[in-house]
Write a protein that holds these residues in place. Structure first.
Motif, PDB file in Angstrom:
ATOM      1  N   ALA A   1      -7.082  -3.102  -3.879  1.00  0.00           N
ATOM      2  CA  ALA A   1      -8.457  -2.761  -3.495  1.00  0.00           C
ATOM      3  C   ALA A   1      -9.410  -3.913  -3.830  1.00  0.00           C
ATOM      4  O   ALA A   1     -10.307  -4.247  -3.045  1.00  0.00           O
ATOM      5  CB  ALA A   1      -8.887  -1.478  -4.209  1.00  0.00           C
TER       6      ALA A   1
ATOM      7  N   SER B   1      -2.375  -0.603  -6.780  1.00  0.00           N
ATOM      8  CA  SER B   1      -3.365  -0.121  -5.810  1.00  0.00           C
ATOM      9  C   SER B   1      -4.767  -0.616  -6.165  1.00  0.00           C
ATOM     10  O   SER B   1      -5.544  -1.004  -5.283  1.00  0.00           O
ATOM     11  CB  SER B   1      -3.335   1.410  -5.756  1.00  0.00           C
ATOM     12  OG  SER B   1      -2.100   1.863  -5.263  1.00  0.00           O
ATOM     13  N   GLN B   2      -5.079  -0.616  -7.446  1.00  0.00           N
ATOM     14  CA  GLN B   2      -6.385  -1.118  -7.882  1.00  0.00           C
ATOM     15  C   GLN B   2      -6.518  -2.618  -7.576  1.00  0.00           C
ATOM     16  O   GLN B   2      -7.567  -3.079  -7.109  1.00  0.00           O
ATOM     17  CB  GLN B   2      -6.556  -0.876  -9.385  1.00  0.00           C
ATOM     18  CG  GLN B   2      -6.715   0.599  -9.753  1.00  0.00           C
ATOM     19  CD  GLN B   2      -6.612   0.833 -11.248  1.00  0.00           C
ATOM     20  OE1 GLN B   2      -6.585  -0.111 -12.044  1.00  0.00           O
ATOM     21  NE2 GLN B   2      -6.541   2.094 -11.646  1.00  0.00           N
TER      22      GLN B   2
ATOM     23  N   GLU C   1      -8.767  -6.720  -1.345  1.00  0.00           N
ATOM     24  CA  GLU C   1      -9.324  -6.403  -0.028  1.00  0.00           C
ATOM     25  C   GLU C   1     -10.831  -6.625  -0.007  1.00  0.00           C
ATOM     26  O   GLU C   1     -11.385  -7.106   0.981  1.00  0.00           O
ATOM     27  CB  GLU C   1      -8.979  -4.959   0.340  1.00  0.00           C
ATOM     28  CG  GLU C   1      -9.226  -4.672   1.787  1.00  0.00           C
ATOM     29  CD  GLU C   1      -8.273  -3.627   2.346  1.00  0.00           C
ATOM     30  OE1 GLU C   1      -8.530  -3.210   3.488  1.00  0.00           O
ATOM     31  OE2 GLU C   1      -7.308  -3.238   1.670  1.00  0.00           O
TER      32      GLU C   1
ATOM     33  N   ASN D   1      -6.110  -9.178   2.751  1.00  0.00           N
ATOM     34  CA  ASN D   1      -5.537  -7.889   3.142  1.00  0.00           C
ATOM     35  C   ASN D   1      -4.235  -8.112   3.915  1.00  0.00           C
ATOM     36  O   ASN D   1      -3.808  -9.243   4.150  1.00  0.00           O
ATOM     37  CB  ASN D   1      -6.542  -7.077   3.972  1.00  0.00           C
ATOM     38  CG  ASN D   1      -7.050  -7.862   5.169  1.00  0.00           C
ATOM     39  OD1 ASN D   1      -6.269  -8.370   5.963  1.00  0.00           O
ATOM     40  ND2 ASN D   1      -8.379  -7.975   5.292  1.00  0.00           N
TER      41      ASN D   1
ATOM     42  N   HIS E   1       0.827  -1.211   0.000  1.00  0.00           N
ATOM     43  CA  HIS E   1       0.000   0.000   0.000  1.00  0.00           C
ATOM     44  C   HIS E   1       0.864   1.265   0.000  1.00  0.00           C
ATOM     45  O   HIS E   1       0.371   2.360  -0.271  1.00  0.00           O
ATOM     46  CB  HIS E   1      -0.941   0.016   1.213  1.00  0.00           C
ATOM     47  CG  HIS E   1      -2.033  -0.999   1.133  1.00  0.00           C
ATOM     48  ND1 HIS E   1      -1.901  -2.261   1.670  1.00  0.00           N
ATOM     49  CD2 HIS E   1      -3.270  -0.948   0.568  1.00  0.00           C
ATOM     50  CE1 HIS E   1      -3.026  -2.947   1.451  1.00  0.00           C
ATOM     51  NE2 HIS E   1      -3.870  -2.177   0.783  1.00  0.00           N
TER      52      HIS E   1
END
Length: 447
Positions: free
Chosen positions: A209, A205-206, A212, A217, A178
């Motif tokens: 996401a 990052s996408q 997650e 995570n 992250h």
């Protein structure tokens, strides 16, 4: 069968200093023998497991760092920037190249350097050559150039501190995916490479996401927030290596606990000499650098001496021939080695064979460095060999030591920040640019 950690002393040896006070030398070595190991056998075994994947063509080895570490330039910021540089390059290779990356730094022990001559001459004054901070001083001064065994203790303590920081960075949050946007070094933000890196960062990052949202995570998947970074250096100063060689209490096997991986240089790889003998008795993964004069039969003999059980992930042949020679020499060598059935990792050191003089400076041309890398990949593919890694002298600092690249360093601009104490290094711009270029080659090699 007759190997002990001291038995290398019965063999011819090159590139060793002469210490004026043998009693002081022995006192220092006795003290080093009682100090804690710098690395642990379990970590070394984990590295060999990771390198086994490289030998099978399932991962790629990124090995890089300073030409020679310096006592004077030691500091948390420099260590952090080298860590970030390795992470950036690994992210590019992993994401753009589609390949897991084993990360090994030339760090926490890379203090000794082989020299082409025992002496240097300046303005009519002749002094012993500088052999790295673990041996003598860089200053062209008679007192500084005397081999001083106390420097081994300084190298040990600096290596211990460096390892402590690396372990903290690797597990303390800096390696969290992250944080990928924050890994960028300030001066990279000025050029086109920053845009390429930001593009990769945004895609990562996408993906994070999405993961997650699926319940994956950093809390339940440590590999998203931690990395493994291993250390390596040239096993040149054998008294130091001997003092840090220990018997593992769990396996009763012998490890050189000065680093996770050691290598032997082109100048010290003679089969019947001390360096090969010493490394033949330890369990660490190791490398051997080979230049343009090497033959396939020499590599086979070295493999049988250093890796008699033909273990996967144990022996890395680091090729350093130069861009103008590699295409003539390497195809035939690979043809012969392919027949032997040896479990070897092959990686390319495109730095040492491409060193030239530019006025008063040693430098390396970025285009030549990239050309040798490209030839290595093309020849390996043509001969059915997996091109398993790259070995670079580089820094996380904004230095001007190698010409060319996106930062367009010219011979004239070398003097702006020429800071190396030995050989010229890629700066962070050039190293990242090289990573993008290598990523494309890795992707083709995996097909």
């Amino acid at each position: 069968m007759n190997w002990t950690k001291k038995s290398w002393r019965n063999y011819p040896i090159k590139q060793q200093p002469v210490y004026p006070d043998e009693q002081e030398l022995n006192q220092i070595l006795n003290r080093l023998e009682k100090l804690p190991p710098l690395v642990f056998a379990g970590e070394v075994r984990n590295l060999q497991k990771a390198l086994t994947r490289v030998s099978r063509g399932e991962a790629f080895l990124l090995q890089g760092g300073d030409c020679a570490e310096s006592f004077e330039n030691f500091g948390a910021n420099n260590i952090r920037d080298m860590f970030k540089m390795l992470l950036q390059m690994a992210i590019v290779l992993t994401f753009a190249g589609g390949c897991p990356v084993v990360k090994i730094g030339r760090i926490a022990g890379q203090f000794a350097k082989p020299r082409s001559s025992d002496f240097e001459e300046l303005n009519g004054v002749k002094l012993p050559s500088y052999r790295g901070d673990i041996i003598n001083g860089f200053e062209f001064d008679e007192k500084a150039r005397i081999a001083n065994p106390q420097r081994m203790l300084e190298a040990y303590y600096q290596s211990a501190t460096t390892l402590n920081l690396l372990r903290g960075f690797a597990r303390g949050g800096l390696a969290d995916l992250h944080e990928v946007h924050r890994w960028n070094l300030d001066f990279l933000k000025k050029n086109e490479l920053h845009k390429q890196y930001i593009d990769i960062s945004e895609k990562i990052s996408q993906a994070l996401a999405f993961m997650e949202a699926c319940g994956i995570n950093t809390n339940n998947t440590p590999s998203l927030r931690e990395v493994a970074i291993y250390t390596s250096h040239e096993a040149l100063l054998l008294p130091y290596e001997e003092a840090l060689t220990r018997v593992d209490s769990l396996s009763d096997e012998i490890y050189d606990c000065s680093a996770h991986m050691l290598w032997i240089g082109e100048r010290t790889r003679a089969l019947n000499e001390a360096h090969v003998h010493f490394l033949s008795g330890i369990k660490n993964p190791m490398g051997v650098k080979v230049g343009p004069r090497v033959s396939a039969s020499e590599i086979v003999a070295l493999s049988r001496a250093l890796n008699p059980s033909n273990e996967e992930g144990r022996l890395n042949i680091i090729i350093r021939m130069g861009a103008d020679i590699i295409a003539q020499r390497l195809p035939e060598i690979f043809k012969e080695l392919k027949k032997e059935g040896l479990n070897l990792i092959y990686s390319i050191d495109p730095m040492h064979g491409n060193t030239v003089k530019a006025g008063n400076y040693k430098t390396r041309e970025f285009d030549k460095i990239m050309q040798e890398v490209r030839y290595f990949f093309e020849i390996a593919r043509a001969e059915g060999i997996y091109p398993g890694g790259v070995h670079l002298e580089m820094t996380g600092q904004d230095v001007t030591e190698c010409t060319g690249g996106a930062s367009n360093i010219t011979e004239e601009s070398l003097k702006k920040r020429y800071e190396t104490q030995c050989d010229p290094r890629l700066n962070a711009d050039q190293a990242l640019e090289l990573a993008f270029l290598i990523a494309d080659l890795v992707k083709k090699a995996k097909k």
